[in-house]
Motif scaffolding. Structure first.
Motif, PDB file in Angstrom:
ATOM      1  N   ARG A 225      -7.650 -30.253   9.304  1.00 29.43           N
ATOM      2  CA  ARG A 225      -7.392 -28.808   9.342  1.00 29.43           C
ATOM      3  C   ARG A 225      -7.265 -28.314  10.776  1.00 29.43           C
ATOM      4  N   ALA A 226      -8.158 -28.761  11.665  1.00 32.07           N
ATOM      5  CA  ALA A 226      -8.102 -28.327  13.056  1.00 32.07           C
ATOM      6  C   ALA A 226      -6.817 -28.792  13.731  1.00 32.07           C
TER       7      ALA A 226
ATOM      8  N   VAL B 175      -3.904 -26.537  12.430  1.00 30.95           N
ATOM      9  CA  VAL B 175      -3.964 -25.188  13.003  1.00 30.95           C
ATOM     10  C   VAL B 175      -3.500 -25.221  14.453  1.00 30.95           C
TER      11      VAL B 175
ATOM     12  N   ALA C  21      -0.970 -21.625   9.877  1.00 33.74           N
ATOM     13  CA  ALA C  21      -2.039 -20.659   9.634  1.00 33.74           C
ATOM     14  C   ALA C  21      -3.158 -21.317   8.834  1.00 33.74           C
ATOM     15  N   ASP C  22      -4.403 -20.998   9.195  1.00 30.93           N
ATOM     16  CA  ASP C  22      -5.546 -21.592   8.485  1.00 30.93           C
ATOM     17  C   ASP C  22      -5.529 -21.220   7.005  1.00 30.93           C
TER      18      ASP C  22
END
Length: 293
Positions: free
Chosen positions: A95-96, A99, A104-105
């Motif tokens: 996820r990091a 992003v 977009a998260d």
């Protein structure tokens, strides 16, 4: 009609009725008023042609995409909690990384999280039963012969079958037992276009994702048909094109165009360009029918 003619007609009708009642069929000649070839109406010959007019650059489109990926982790023994923690850590790292590329998260979704056991057979396998000579107590495939040196020296199986059944019955194979656990997580990513989709896929693969698949979710943006001020030039273009095509076709066929008998203008249809629908244009079709002289 004279009286004599009426009497003859009535007599003929009575005679026909009598024959019909007696079970006989009488065929009477029929008079057909056939038309001569000169009297048959002939449809007027026509020639039709369709032209296409185009309105380009009405809007710039953006093709949204989606990415689906899986992250798997296997554990040995009973350490299922360790496998779960490892997958969770890999999800956070994935996820990091996404992003950081501009995704977009809120566009990153956990689609599934599954935990299941892995099964296998225990090793080593059961040893050969010395009483029967077979695996798991089963009888050997051939009887040994003392004179020929036993199984290894025999050239053919002994024709003498055992006179008694083996004292040890074959034992069933043990069922498979859990050898560990597998943890699988599915992650979904929504992107705003082909470029971001390609970048997200590269990041997913570099961070150890498996079963990475992508698909386009459709075209976003303005797809409203152009207004009349932009359609009018396209209609004139299509009409002129249809006239040129009809004239060329008539000359090739050796006929002469007459007056226009009908004109049909079809509704504009969108045409997406650029493979991944980067832009959209509109097409107008005009069908013109001419009478032939």
């Amino acid at each position: 009609m004279t009286t004599t003619t009426l009497r003859k007609t009535g007599l003929a009708l009575l005679t026909a009725a009598a024959l019909f009642g007696a079970g006989q069929v009488m065929l009477l000649p029929l008079r057909v008023n056939a038309q001569t070839p000169e009297q048959v109406p002939v449809a007027a010959a026509t020639l039709s042609a369709t032209g296409i007019g185009q309105v380009s650059g009405t809007s710039v489109e953006s093709a949204a995409g989606a990415l689906m990926m899986s992250i798997e982790e296997r554990s040995s023994g009973t350490d299922v909690q360790g496998a779960v923690k490892t997958v969770q850590a890999r999800l956070a790292k994935m996820r990091a990384a996404l992003v950081a590329t501009g995704v977009a998260d809120a566009s990153i979704h956990l689609q599934g999280f599954n935990i299941g056991p892995n099964y296998g057979y225990a090793y080593p396998m059961p040893a050969v039963d010395p009483a029967s000579g077979g695996m798991n107590g089963a009888a050997p495939p051939f009887a040994t012969d003392g004179m020929s040196g036993g199984m290894g020296g025999a050239t053919t199986p002994s024709p003498v079958a055992p006179s008694v059944a083996p004292s040890v019955m074959p034992r069933p194979m043990p069922p498979p037992a859990p050898t560990g656990y597998m943890v699988n997580a599915q992650l979904g990513v929504d992107t705003n276009g082909p470029e971001q989709l390609a970048t997200a896929m590269r990041v997913a693969i570099d961070n150890g994702a498996t079963n990475v698949n992508s698909y386009m979710k459709g075209v976003s943006g303005n797809s409203t048909p152009p207004d009349s001020s932009k359609l009018a030039p396209a209609i004139r273009q299509a009409t002129a094109q249809a006239k040129v095509m009809a004239q060329a076709s008539a000359e090739a066929a050796g006929v002469t165009l007459g007056d226009i008998s009908s004109i049909t203008v079809l509704a504009p249809t969108p045409s997406y360009n650029g493979g991944l629908s980067q832009s959209v244009s509109w097409q107008v079709q005009v069908r013109v029918t001419y009478a032939l002289k």
